[in-house]
Scaffold this motif. Sequence first.
Motif, mmCIF file in Angstrom:
data_model
loop_
_atom_site.group_PDB
_atom_site.id
_atom_site.type_symbol
_atom_site.label_atom_id
_atom_site.label_comp_id
_atom_site.label_asym_id
_atom_site.label_seq_id
_atom_site.Cartn_x
_atom_site.Cartn_y
_atom_site.Cartn_z
ATOM 1 N N VAL A 57 5.943 -43.371 26.056
ATOM 2 C CA VAL A 57 4.690 -43.312 25.315
ATOM 3 C C VAL A 57 4.306 -41.851 25.131
ATOM 4 C CG1 VAL A 57 2.272 -44.030 25.304
ATOM 5 C CG2 VAL A 57 3.988 -45.481 26.377
ATOM 6 N N PRO A 58 4.257 -41.365 23.882
ATOM 7 C CA PRO A 58 3.836 -39.980 23.658
ATOM 8 C C PRO A 58 2.341 -39.818 23.916
ATOM 9 C CG PRO A 58 4.277 -41.070 21.572
ATOM 10 C CD PRO A 58 4.644 -42.024 22.648
ATOM 11 N N LEU A 59 1.989 -38.735 24.571
ATOM 12 C CA LEU A 59 0.591 -38.446 24.881
ATOM 13 C C LEU A 59 0.037 -37.445 23.886
ATOM 14 C CD1 LEU A 59 0.953 -38.102 28.749
ATOM 15 C CD2 LEU A 59 0.186 -40.096 27.448
ATOM 16 N N CYS A 60 -1.282 -37.393 23.771
ATOM 17 C CA CYS A 60 -1.918 -36.489 22.814
ATOM 18 C C CYS A 60 -1.669 -35.033 23.173
ATOM 19 C CB CYS A 60 -3.417 -36.751 22.768
ATOM 20 S SG CYS A 60 -3.828 -38.382 22.137
ATOM 21 N N GLY A 61 -1.515 -34.738 24.452
ATOM 22 C CA GLY A 61 -1.312 -33.362 24.878
ATOM 23 C C GLY A 61 0.105 -32.862 24.666
ATOM 24 N N GLY A 62 0.994 -33.696 24.207
ATOM 25 C CA GLY A 62 2.362 -33.277 23.939
ATOM 26 C C GLY A 62 3.377 -33.795 24.932
ATOM 27 N N GLY A 63 2.942 -34.401 26.009
ATOM 28 C CA GLY A 63 3.877 -34.934 26.995
ATOM 29 C C GLY A 63 4.291 -36.355 26.663
ATOM 30 N N VAL A 64 5.148 -36.891 27.498
ATOM 31 C CA VAL A 64 5.608 -38.275 27.331
ATOM 32 C C VAL A 64 5.449 -38.992 28.655
ATOM 33 C CG1 VAL A 64 7.578 -39.748 26.814
ATOM 34 C CG2 VAL A 64 7.261 -37.632 25.549
ATOM 35 N N ALA A 65 4.775 -40.144 28.640
ATOM 36 C CA ALA A 65 4.625 -40.973 29.830
ATOM 37 C C ALA A 65 5.673 -42.076 29.780
ATOM 38 C CB ALA A 65 3.229 -41.574 29.894
#
Length: 74
Positions: free
Chosen positions: A30-38
């Motif tokens: 799941v891509p996060l708004c901050g640029g990371g991936v969960a």
Amino acid sequence: MKAALALFGTLAMVPAMIGPLEAEARALAVPLCGGGVASIPVQPGDAPPGPQQGPCCAKGCHTGSSRKRLDRAQ
């Protein structure tokens, strides 16, 4: 030359005819708004909560009561 192009075109269509190979999903990325991936782990056989429903149970609500009717009593 035309036979070679026909063969090339036929071979290019083989992946579309076969379809993607099946892969077992082990996690959702799941891509996060901050640029990371969960990464959310998924166990094989996990189902969403609720009763099991087939595709035939999905239907629209078309009662017809929300339509505007013409007044034909004139």
